[in-house]
Design a protein around this motif. Structure first.
Motif, PDB file in Angstrom:
ATOM      1  N   GLN A 134     -26.529 -48.935   9.738  1.00  8.23           N
ATOM      2  CA  GLN A 134     -26.962 -50.183   9.926  1.00  8.23           C
ATOM      3  C   GLN A 134     -26.544 -50.465  11.253  1.00  8.23           C
ATOM      4  O   GLN A 134     -27.382 -51.221  12.272  1.00  8.23           O
ATOM      5  N   ARG A 135     -25.318 -50.161  11.650  1.00  5.52           N
ATOM      6  CA  ARG A 135     -25.044 -50.207  13.232  1.00  5.52           C
ATOM      7  C   ARG A 135     -25.844 -49.266  14.043  1.00  5.52           C
ATOM      8  O   ARG A 135     -26.124 -49.779  15.160  1.00  5.52           O
ATOM      9  N   VAL A 136     -26.153 -48.169  13.553  1.00  2.49           N
ATOM     10  CA  VAL A 136     -27.092 -47.259  14.342  1.00  2.49           C
ATOM     11  C   VAL A 136     -28.291 -47.892  14.803  1.00  2.49           C
ATOM     12  O   VAL A 136     -28.951 -47.757  15.773  1.00  2.49           O
ATOM     13  N   GLN A 137     -28.960 -48.615  13.658  1.00  7.36           N
ATOM     14  CA  GLN A 137     -30.211 -49.135  13.715  1.00  7.36           C
ATOM     15  C   GLN A 137     -30.286 -50.102  14.918  1.00  7.36           C
ATOM     16  O   GLN A 137     -31.337 -50.621  15.376  1.00  7.36           O
ATOM     17  N   LEU A 138     -28.994 -50.829  15.034  1.00 10.59           N
ATOM     18  CA  LEU A 138     -29.017 -51.835  16.229  1.00 10.59           C
ATOM     19  C   LEU A 138     -28.705 -51.402  17.671  1.00 10.59           C
ATOM     20  O   LEU A 138     -28.676 -52.087  18.695  1.00 10.59           O
ATOM     21  N   MET A 139     -28.378 -49.948  17.752  1.00 12.27           N
ATOM     22  CA  MET A 139     -28.067 -49.434  18.859  1.00 12.27           C
ATOM     23  C   MET A 139     -29.335 -49.350  19.857  1.00 12.27           C
ATOM     24  O   MET A 139     -30.631 -48.912  19.380  1.00 12.27           O
ATOM     25  N   THR A 140     -29.182 -49.288  21.044  1.00 18.59           N
ATOM     26  CA  THR A 140     -30.107 -48.942  22.034  1.00 18.59           C
ATOM     27  C   THR A 140     -30.460 -47.325  21.995  1.00 18.59           C
ATOM     28  O   THR A 140     -29.526 -46.741  21.746  1.00 18.59           O
ATOM     29  N   TRP A 141     -31.358 -46.805  22.577  1.00 18.99           N
ATOM     30  CA  TRP A 141     -31.497 -45.411  22.729  1.00 18.99           C
ATOM     31  C   TRP A 141     -30.353 -44.723  23.534  1.00 18.99           C
ATOM     32  O   TRP A 141     -29.732 -43.669  23.276  1.00 18.99           O
ATOM     33  N   SER A 142     -29.993 -45.419  24.602  1.00 21.13           N
ATOM     34  CA  SER A 142     -28.859 -44.716  25.479  1.00 21.13           C
ATOM     35  C   SER A 142     -27.718 -44.809  24.603  1.00 21.13           C
ATOM     36  O   SER A 142     -26.869 -43.835  24.728  1.00 21.13           O
ATOM     37  N   GLU A 143     -27.350 -45.969  23.819  1.00 18.91           N
ATOM     38  CA  GLU A 143     -25.992 -45.813  23.191  1.00 18.91           C
ATOM     39  C   GLU A 143     -26.254 -45.059  22.197  1.00 18.91           C
ATOM     40  O   GLU A 143     -24.967 -44.117  21.910  1.00 18.91           O
ATOM     41  N   TRP A 144     -27.317 -44.812  21.500  1.00 19.63           N
ATOM     42  CA  TRP A 144     -27.446 -43.686  20.297  1.00 19.63           C
ATOM     43  C   TRP A 144     -27.121 -42.290  20.925  1.00 19.63           C
ATOM     44  O   TRP A 144     -26.406 -41.517  20.377  1.00 19.63           O
ATOM     45  N   LEU A 145     -27.729 -41.977  22.039  1.00 26.14           N
ATOM     46  CA  LEU A 145     -27.652 -40.912  22.728  1.00 26.14           C
ATOM     47  C   LEU A 145     -26.090 -40.461  22.870  1.00 26.14           C
ATOM     48  O   LEU A 145     -25.534 -39.316  22.678  1.00 26.14           O
TER      49      LEU A 145
END
Length: 972
Positions: free
Chosen positions: A156-167
């Protein structure tokens, strides 16, 4: 069903590939009771096969009652002989590989998305999740429930991340800059009685005050409340007759094959039990009476452990061993009594407290293990697993009964900080320092242990890195000492991660100690953690409970960095075939996958690719067996069949565009089929060549090994990590060069090895320079001439420098680690000059011998043709040789300073299954080769003697190489 069972579908597939067939006959079972047999493409997806079946079924009775096609899915019997639901219909039939070509059509239940994810995870980890669902083990259920909740929150936290945050979260720039318990029963039936050795155990409560255990105001057992209790922790053996082996009506007691020497006239069976904390025996072992007979054994006496219940440590484990007492075979013409011999038959361990800290009660069935490590004291195996043997059909079973202290359960007390009891030091700092600076293998005498414990606060203030020695000085059979230690850990200074690694050894099982150690590991960078990941995975074997600090730490770091997650996945999955860790590792793998759903498809692609390579390998083995009479014909037909197989669409699609299991930052774009081949050894390893877009069009080679002897891949992996550490240490001073090539175990006796480009073996270099194989090994100019052919001008000078530095690195490394079997095909040289070693099947001084004569009589390989290159072909160039010798000496001294770390890393690998690393005695070689305990001057003197010996006796190496070259030349 044992994992060794032959997969009939695999054999059929290999045969069909040799025959050029693309169709397979499959039996389909419909829910209407209709049976349909039809030919379907091997490469077809499950979805396409279902569509073909649906069209065929229209002409059969009861078709309308089937309903919608999407409401159904296939089931099959997989390689583990259990039902598998094929929820993921994008898979191909050849990838599913059912044990038998039969598919059953069943009605699909609700919750398809969840079932699809479960199916993918099951295929990915190699164990269906329904198998975990079926386990009647509350610890498994609690762990899975907790991990499911944590993973759900993470996603659920991952789904709220931006692309840069996820990378940033998944791809650390630092790392990748470019690129069960058995069900409780009250008794056994007659058949079970015939197959089991039954032992009943109980805690004697005759001396336990009823008011203490039954008072409503004191529901839990605490250290303070029972400090005056004198009850003994006891075991009563009162078994009725038992047949150990059920294969015949009255069979003899089974013995390990290597112990079948003496003839058996009368078998006496004995059970031994011991209480351990780590490797420390808490009290004297308890031994049953001897029971005579050939198959049936009866015990009826009480065995006492001299320790009170209140003094049991939280991680105490109860270890059992069953052994036979037999007469030695008397020598002919001898009247002397040959005495008795003890033959171990089975062992099994269990924890005294369960995962919730509750004292175990009730009936427990422990299915034992029959493989004994060498040199076991008391025939007990405390370092062994606490898991029972899942293959219960032909195992000795111990039936244990632990009585219930009704009406209250007894829980291990929570931490309660005791009063301080500071003792002042009357020992000079130098005396204490000398004890604390000893290497991890040094034994402490009882007086030294008492001194360390008495001065524990001085140790904390002046020698915090001495915590392991303090822990070895604790009286774990005294609850007062345990409480004092727990309080001390709360204020102990944090250790460096490298020093904290030692605390994860089996000798330190205490929960608080291991949580403290993991707390120190949190300071590790991702890069450093990746260096020790293999050892940390092996350390999981020492964890008695699924939910522990180390498991949570590894999962958290793996889910925060995909590179770590990648190797954690493969280190775990490669050992899923081992019954002692199968459940534990599958639980961790499931938890990782649920918390890293985007990574599933990437890993799934790799798993499918390895499955394809295994099929190709089986195809080649089948082809070589069929054409064994004609070697030329064999090579031609099998190579052609291999090429045809690799060109099939199902293979090219699966084997292309995947991240390399050896290095996930490398994308393997497509196979260069023309350059692929198989190697001429018993198991026919595959030499697979990839075109790689990210490497500027260069090719990349991978060796796939499958079959006997590839368990050594784990050994090679250990070596590579050690080499990587050496490279990091040495390169700081630019003393040496090491070529760490990738190596990864991927399954039961299978794995991958990276091909080092532009390199050749010493044997090939020598043979190509001479017309006579016997003389090739003595041509000292061969190696230098080869480098001259590959390099010219300044490039040659640079290549010789690289050769000098790398030769120094491997001379020291092979000496320190005791690497054996160093023939000329196990040493390679790159065209750029770097020398490196391969195939590390023998370590720690386990050198090969023939007819009782050691084949290697030098501490490391340093031949005159190596010296000839180092001296640039000039005999009088002593300056270059002096620099080389100095590089070796300085590198050796640097390794000595990291000696404790190397000993720790090898100690953490004791349960990894490496045949030459099974006990602490094996690690003693490292201590001797590093001259730990000596001064630098003394150690350097020892190394110089070894250096001179290697140079002086190098002629023996050349003789061995000559013999190897002759055999190789004749074979070709």
């Amino acid at each position: 069903m044992p994992p060794a069972m032959t997969n009939l579908m695999d054999l059929w597939a290999a045969h069909s590939q040799l025959s050029g067939e693309d169709l397979v006959t499959v039996d389909f079972l419909l829910p209407t009771g209709i049976y349909i047999q039809m030919d379907v493409p091997r490469e077809a997806t499950i979805q396409h096969i279902k569509l073909l079946l649906w069209k065929q079924a229209q002409s059969y009775p009861l078709f309308p009652s089937l309903g919608e096609m999407e409401g159904h899915m296939f089931e099959c019997v997989n390689q583990a002989a259990v039902h598998e639901e094929l929820e993921d219909e994008t898979r191909r039939l050849c990838d599913v590989r059912p044990f038998w070509p039969m598919l059953k059509l069943v009605t699909r239940n609700c919750g398809r998305a969840e079932r699809l994810l479960d199916s993918k995870i099951g295929v990915l980890i190699g164990k269906g999740l329904h198998e975990l669902d079926a386990l009647q083990d509350q610890e498994v259920k609690d762990f899975r429930s907790k991990m499911f909740r944590i993973s759900e929150e993470k996603m659920q936290r991952v789904q709220l991340m931006t692309w840069s945050e996820w990378l940033q979260a998944c791809f650390s720039p630092q790392l990748e800059p470019g690129g069960g318990a058995t069900p409780v029963t009250d008794g056994v039936n007659d058949k079970q009685a015939e197959a089991s050795l039954k032992v009943t155990m109980h805690f004697d409560q005759s001396q336990v005050p009823n008011t203490c255990l039954q008072a409503k105001e004191c529901p839990h057992l605490t250290l303070v409340q029972v400090s005056t209790v004198q009850a003994m922790f006891e075991k009563e053996i009162s078994a009725i007759g038992a047949v150990v082996n059920r294969k015949s009506s009255n069979p003899p007691l089974p013995l390990p094959p290597k112990r079948r020497g003496p003839s058996v006239s009368q078998t006496v069976c004995v059970v031994r039990a011991g209480l351990f904390h780590g490797t420390e025996l808490l009290c004297k072992p308890a031994v049953s009476s001897e029971s005579s007979g050939r198959s049936e054994h009866v015990w009826n006496r009480t065995l006492e452990f001299d320790i009170t219940v209140s003094d049991l440590p939280r991680m105490a484990r109860l270890c059992f061993a069953v052994y036979a007492v037999m007469d030695k075979v008397k020598k002919q013409k001898s009247t002397k009594n040959s005495g008795k011999v003890h033959y171990p038959v089975a062992w099994v361990n269990t924890m005294v407290f369960d995962y919730k800290g509750q004292l175990k009660t009730g009936d427990i069935i422990l299915h034992s293990w029959s493989s004994f490590p060498d040199e076991l004291e008391e025939m007990l195996n405390p370092i062994g697993t606490i898991q029972t043997n899942p293959y219960t059909e032909n195992t000795t079973a111990l039936h244990i009964h632990l009585p219930d202290y009704n009406p209250h359960t007894i829980l291990f007390p929570p931490f309660d900080k005791p009063l301080w009891n500071r003792t002042h030091s009357y020992v000079t700092p130098c005396e204490l320092k000398e004890i604390m600076e000893r290497d991890p293998l040094s034994q402490l005498c009882e007086n030294e242990k008492d001194l360390i414990w008495t001065l524990r606060y001085d140790c904390m203030e002046n020698f915090p890195q001495s915590l392991p020695k303090l822990l070895l000085s604790v009286k774990w059979s005294k609850h007062e000492d345990m409480a004092q230690l727990q309080a001390l850990l709360q204020i102990w200074p944090k250790l460096s991660p490298r020093d904290a690694l030692e605390l994860l050894d089996f000798n330190y099982p205490d929960q608080y100690v291991r949580e403290y150690a993991v707390g120190c590991l949190r300071d590790m960078s991702d890069e450093e953690l990746s260096q020790y990941l293999l050892q940390l995975v092996q350390v999981l074997r020492y964890e008695p409970y699924y939910d522990c600090a180390l498991t949570r730490f590894l999962l958290n770091r793996a889910q925060c960095n995909r590179n770590i997650g990648h190797f954690l996945f493969w280190h775990l999955r490669s050992e899923m075939h081992m019954p002692a860790v199968a459940v534990q590792f599958s639980l961790i793998l499931e938890a990782y996958c649920r918390g890293s759903i985007p990574h599933i498809e990437v890993l799934k692609k790799q798993v499918e690719a390895l499955s394809k390579l295994k099929s190709v390998n089986e195809l080649i083995k089948l082809g070589t067996i069929k054409n064994a009479r004609s070697k030329t014909k064999e090579a031609m037909l099998t190579k052609e069949a291999m090429m045809t197989c690799l060109r099939q669409s199902g293979y090219t699609e699966t084997l292309s565009d995947l991240h390399s299991p050896l290095n996930p930052s490398v994308l393997l774009s497509g196979i260069n089929v023309e350059k692929c081949r198989y190697m001429d050894s018993k198991m026919k390893p595959l030499w697979i060549v990839y075109n790689n877009k990210l490497l500027g069009g260069d090719t990349l080679g991978i060796i796939f090994k499958n079959g006997d002897g590839t368990r050594g891949l784990d050994l090679t992996l250990t070596w590579c990590i050690s080499m990587l550490l050496m490279m990091i240490h040495w390169n700081k001073m630019c003393l040496c060069r090491i070529v760490p090539y990738g190596c990864l175990a991927t399954g039961d006796r299978s794995g991958l090895i990276e091909v080092v480009s532009s390199a050749d073996t010493i044997a090939n270099i020598q043979l190509t320079s001479s017309n006579v194989a016997a003389a090739a090994a003595f041509n000292k100019d061969a190696l230098l001439n080869w480098l001259k052919e590959k390099n010219s001008g300044d490039a040659l000078e640079k290549a010789i420098e690289e050769f000098t530095l790398s030769c120094a690195g491997y001379c020291v490394a092979t000496y320190v680690l005791g690497i054996g079997d160093r023939h000329s095909d196990n040493i390679m040289v790159r065209s750029t000059g770097q020398l490196f070693h391969i195939d590390f099947g023998h370590i720690l001084g386990n050198f090969k011998s023939k007819f009782g004569i050691k084949r290697e009589r030098v501490p490391f390989i340093l031949t005159h043709d190596f010296i000839h290159v180092i001296q640039q072909g000039k005999t009088g160039n002593t300056e270059k040789f002096g620099s080389f010798r100095n590089y070796c000496e300085q590198a050796y001294l640097i390794l000595r300073r990291n000696g404790n770390l190397f000993i720790t890393l090898f100690a953490l690998m004791l349960t990894a299954g490496l045949p030459e690393l099974t006990s602490v005695k094996d690690i003693q070689y490292l201590k001797d080769s590093l001259a730990l305990g000596k001064t630098d001057d003394e150690a350097l003197k020892q190394f110089r003697q070894k250096f001179d010996e290697a140079l002086r006796e190098s002629w023996t190496t050349k003789v061995n190489w000559m013999a190897h070259n002759v055999v190789k030349d004749n074979r070709s």
